[in-house]
Scaffold this motif. Structure first.
Motif, PDB file in Angstrom:
ATOM      1  N   SER A  53       0.850  -1.178   0.000  1.00  0.00           N
ATOM      2  CA  SER A  53       0.000   0.000   0.000  1.00  0.00           C
ATOM      3  C   SER A  53       0.882   1.223   0.000  1.00  0.00           C
ATOM      4  O   SER A  53       1.960   1.227   0.582  1.00  0.00           O
ATOM      5  CB  SER A  53      -0.878  -0.017   1.247  1.00  0.00           C
ATOM      6  N   SER A  54       0.431   2.232  -0.672  1.00  0.00           N
ATOM      7  CA  SER A  54       1.247   3.441  -0.677  1.00  0.00           C
ATOM      8  C   SER A  54       0.677   4.486   0.265  1.00  0.00           C
ATOM      9  O   SER A  54       1.117   5.607   0.301  1.00  0.00           O
ATOM     10  CB  SER A  54       1.351   4.004  -2.099  1.00  0.00           C
ATOM     11  N   SER A  55      -0.328   4.059   1.058  1.00  0.00           N
ATOM     12  CA  SER A  55      -0.941   5.053   1.936  1.00  0.00           C
ATOM     13  C   SER A  55      -0.072   5.320   3.152  1.00  0.00           C
ATOM     14  O   SER A  55       0.794   4.527   3.511  1.00  0.00           O
ATOM     15  CB  SER A  55      -2.315   4.569   2.380  1.00  0.00           C
TER      16      SER A  55
ATOM     17  N   SER B  44      -4.778   4.382   8.305  1.00  0.00           N
ATOM     18  CA  SER B  44      -5.399   3.111   8.666  1.00  0.00           C
ATOM     19  C   SER B  44      -4.928   2.624  10.025  1.00  0.00           C
ATOM     20  O   SER B  44      -3.934   3.104  10.568  1.00  0.00           O
ATOM     21  CB  SER B  44      -5.129   2.057   7.591  1.00  0.00           C
ATOM     22  N   TYR B  45      -5.685   1.662  10.524  1.00  0.00           N
ATOM     23  CA  TYR B  45      -5.411   1.183  11.877  1.00  0.00           C
ATOM     24  C   TYR B  45      -5.801  -0.282  11.986  1.00  0.00           C
ATOM     25  O   TYR B  45      -6.167  -0.761  13.022  1.00  0.00           O
ATOM     26  CB  TYR B  45      -6.244   2.032  12.870  1.00  0.00           C
ATOM     27  N   TRP B  46      -5.734  -1.025  10.866  1.00  0.00           N
ATOM     28  CA  TRP B  46      -6.306  -2.371  10.921  1.00  0.00           C
ATOM     29  C   TRP B  46      -5.567  -3.287  11.888  1.00  0.00           C
ATOM     30  O   TRP B  46      -6.178  -4.090  12.589  1.00  0.00           O
ATOM     31  CB  TRP B  46      -6.442  -3.016   9.537  1.00  0.00           C
ATOM     32  N   PHE B  47      -4.256  -3.157  11.967  1.00  0.00           N
ATOM     33  CA  PHE B  47      -3.506  -4.032  12.864  1.00  0.00           C
ATOM     34  C   PHE B  47      -3.815  -3.689  14.325  1.00  0.00           C
ATOM     35  O   PHE B  47      -3.934  -4.574  15.162  1.00  0.00           O
ATOM     36  CB  PHE B  47      -2.005  -3.924  12.574  1.00  0.00           C
TER      37      PHE B  47
ATOM     38  N   ALA C 184       0.628   5.848   7.170  1.00  0.00           N
ATOM     39  CA  ALA C 184       0.198   5.093   8.346  1.00  0.00           C
ATOM     40  C   ALA C 184      -1.007   5.725   9.025  1.00  0.00           C
ATOM     41  O   ALA C 184      -1.855   5.028   9.576  1.00  0.00           O
ATOM     42  CB  ALA C 184       1.342   4.981   9.333  1.00  0.00           C
TER      43      ALA C 184
END
Lengths: 223, 368
Positions: A45-47, A52-55, A49
């Motif tokens: 992913s090039s987004s 997102s927070y999936w982990f 950090a």
């Protein structure tokens, strides 16, 4: 259509069944999220950090399920002292002669597949009881090591109670490693457990599988 | 014994440092032990009034990287004052004396300051074969460490060797190397693990003892809480990538260039307690993770045995280098499923008659 040879018995009280299925949900959640924490998915992913927070979410689910699992476990221990005779804690620790004899009988039925007289126990058979006792030890181990690791990132009271395990096992790495290995005990237990329930239901016809939903078992009347 | 020991301030003045230098020095000390600005006066007072702290520094099974790290603390004045000008009565690496003179200096200090000196130990102590694997001046390390600990006020275990055995005690540990706390009991032992420990952390521990006359607050493993209470992971600047699930897969992939989290290539940050993420190394220039390399957990017990460094789970003992708990778990799971399949088939063969009988019985009853 009434069959005089079969008798209904109410074996699993509602709290026992509730415990079982809550435990099921918690363990499934813990295994899936725990496995993902151990080896997270590869995401290209090039987004940034911050998007997102999936982990973090996976870990949150793991920790919340752990609390549910722990208190549910405590509740089951309590119910082992106040529940009916099938839920009693003495079913889990073989001390009497009949229990040892039944363990041998169950091994004969399960592994050698020979027919022995109908098994005495109506609730857990003695071998199942002993196995569940071992799983309780595994529950305890997972709770202690899990909360022990969690104590490093928590200020709350409960995890701090288990912080002693980390120095005892020689550091977080070892604790993490054993916590991870024990996950496989749960997976393999689950496979064997589900199969044996089906197997006993099939050869005994006592309705073991549905007993954990409705609470009733069907046993042969003694003539 | 009766001669008055000069204070730190007196020694510094003798050496030509100005009051300004002294105050600046005290401010650095206060910063090292994490005091707020009002704490500087405490340090100044301690340095003005307290006599020098006698220190003996032993080197056993080690590589001297701890000493090297210490003399490279970002503000040389600290190392200079503590090591050279003020305190060190005995240290093999840096002392001018050698042979009998050196041993004499050691014994004089141990006799004269019995119960007052601080004993610094760098390196582990071999215990196999009567400890012959490390001898200094004809005596074994075990012998020396026991004698010196007898009269020590406190012991500081420098580095992973003295704190938890480091590489010498990794399997199979041929010399029976043991950390200090396994051979000495009944003395306060401060562990400052790391391979090497951060120089500023080492200075901070000594300064704390100098200033407050007591050992710093320790955690469950005996490490100073001020420096070892947080995991490298907790202070890591790459942490947001971890929470976002953005991981480096291999050392040379796109994700590595973007500076994602190094967890999946074996970073030990989540299981390692140290101050690397805050203090960093070489005057705060960088630390391993900042340089793109996963933490190897050098300040944790048996980090050499917890390998390989570049995978997260250790190899499973007894199953070869490539086997992790997951691989063995999968194999066990497959075996279980196969066993169940076999069991189900034999059940149907052996119980077919039984079940057929039951069905027939029921049908007969239904028909009656």
């Amino acid at each position: 259509m009434k069959d005089e040879k079969i008798k209904r018995i109410y074996v699993w009280q509602l709290p026992v069944r509730f415990y079982h299925w809550l435990n099921f949900l918690a363990i499934i959640t813990l295994i899936i999220t725990g496995y993902l924490i151990g080896s997270p998915l590869a995401i290209q992913s090039s987004s940034e950090a911050s998007f997102s927070y999936w982990f973090g979410t996976i870990r949150f689910l793991h920790f919340s399920a752990a609390f549910v699992f722990f208190f549910n476990f405590l509740f089951r221990i309590y119910w082992g002292f106040v529940g009916n005779k099938y839920a009693d804690w003495r079913n889990f620790i073989p001390t009497r002669k009949e229990q040892f004899k039944e363990i041998l009988d169950v091994l004969k039925v399960d592994i050698l597949q020979v027919k022995v007289k109908p098994l005495r126990s109506i609730g857990h058979n003695a071998l199942a009881g002993l196995t569940y006792f071992l799983t309780f030890l595994a529950f305890l181990f997972q709770s202690v090591t899990g909360f022990g690791m969690y104590s490093a990132m928590s200020d709350s009271f409960l995890p701090k109670l288990f912080a002693w395990i980390v120095p005892l096992m020689g550091g977080d790495f070892a604790v993490r490693q054993w916590h991870h290995i024990m996950m496989w005990f749960f997976i393999i237990f689950a496979i064997v457990h589900v199969y044996l329930v089906f197997y006993h239901d099939y050869v005994e016809g006592r309705g073991v599988t549905s007993s954990m939903v409705g609470g009733w078992k069907f046993i042969e009347k003694e003539d | 014994m009766n001669e008055k020991q000069p204070t730190y301030w007196e020694v510094m003045r003798e050496r030509g440092y100005s009051r300004r230098d002294f105050i600046r020095f005290c401010s650095w000390l206060a910063a090292f032990i994490g005091l707020e600005s009002t704490g500087i006066t405490k340090v100044v007072k301690a340095m003005e009034t307290k006599p020098r702290l006698p220190v003996v520094w032993f080197h056993f099974q080690e590589c001297t990287c701890c000493s090297e790290s210490f003399i490279r603390t970002s503000h040389p004045i600290v190392a200079d004052i503590i090591l050279d000008k003020i305190s060190l009565d005995y240290t093999e690496t840096l002392q001018a004396a050698a042979g009998f003179q050196a041993e004499e200096a050691l014994h004089n200090t141990m006799k004269k300051y019995k119960g007052e000196y601080v004993m610094l130990v760098e390196g582990s102590v071999p215990t196999n074969d009567d400890g012959v694997y490390c001898c200094i001046g004809g005596r074994t390390a075990l012998d020396i460490v026991k004698e010196a600990a007898e009269g020590a006020k406190a012991i500081i275990a420098w580095g992973s060797c003295a704190s938890n055995g480091c590489i010498q005690s990794s399997k199979p540990n041929p010399t029976g190397a043991k950390p200090v706390h396994k051979v000495i009991s009944g003395k306060p032992i401060i562990k400052v693990p790391g391979c090497p420990p951060i120089g500023e952390v080492m200075a901070g521990v000594i300064v704390h003892i100098l200033t407050f006359d007591r050992i710093p607050q320790l955690d469950g493993l005996g490490r100073p809480k001020a420096f070892y209470s947080r995991r490298v992971h907790d202070t890591c600047y790459r942490r947001p990538n971890y929470d976002a699930g953005l991981f480096v897969e291999t050392f040379d992939d796109e994700n590595a260039k973007r500076g994602y989290c190094l967890y999946k290539i074996g970073c030990r940050g989540p299981v390692t307690y140290n101050a690397c993420g805050v203090t960093r190394w070489n005057n705060g220039v960088s630390y391993p993770i900042q340089s793109g390399h996963p933490c190897i957990g050098c300040s944790e017990e048996s980090f050499w045995d917890n390998g390989p460094f570049y995978q997260h789970l250790a190899s499973f003992p007894g199953f070869g280098i490539e086997s992790t708990a997951d691989k063995i778990g999968f194999a066990l799971g497959a075996v279980t499923v196969a066993g169940i399949a076999a069991h189900a088939i034999t059940t149907n063969i052996r119980k077919r008659k039984l079940i057929q009988n039951q069905i027939n019985e029921n049908n007969q009853k239904g028909g009656e």
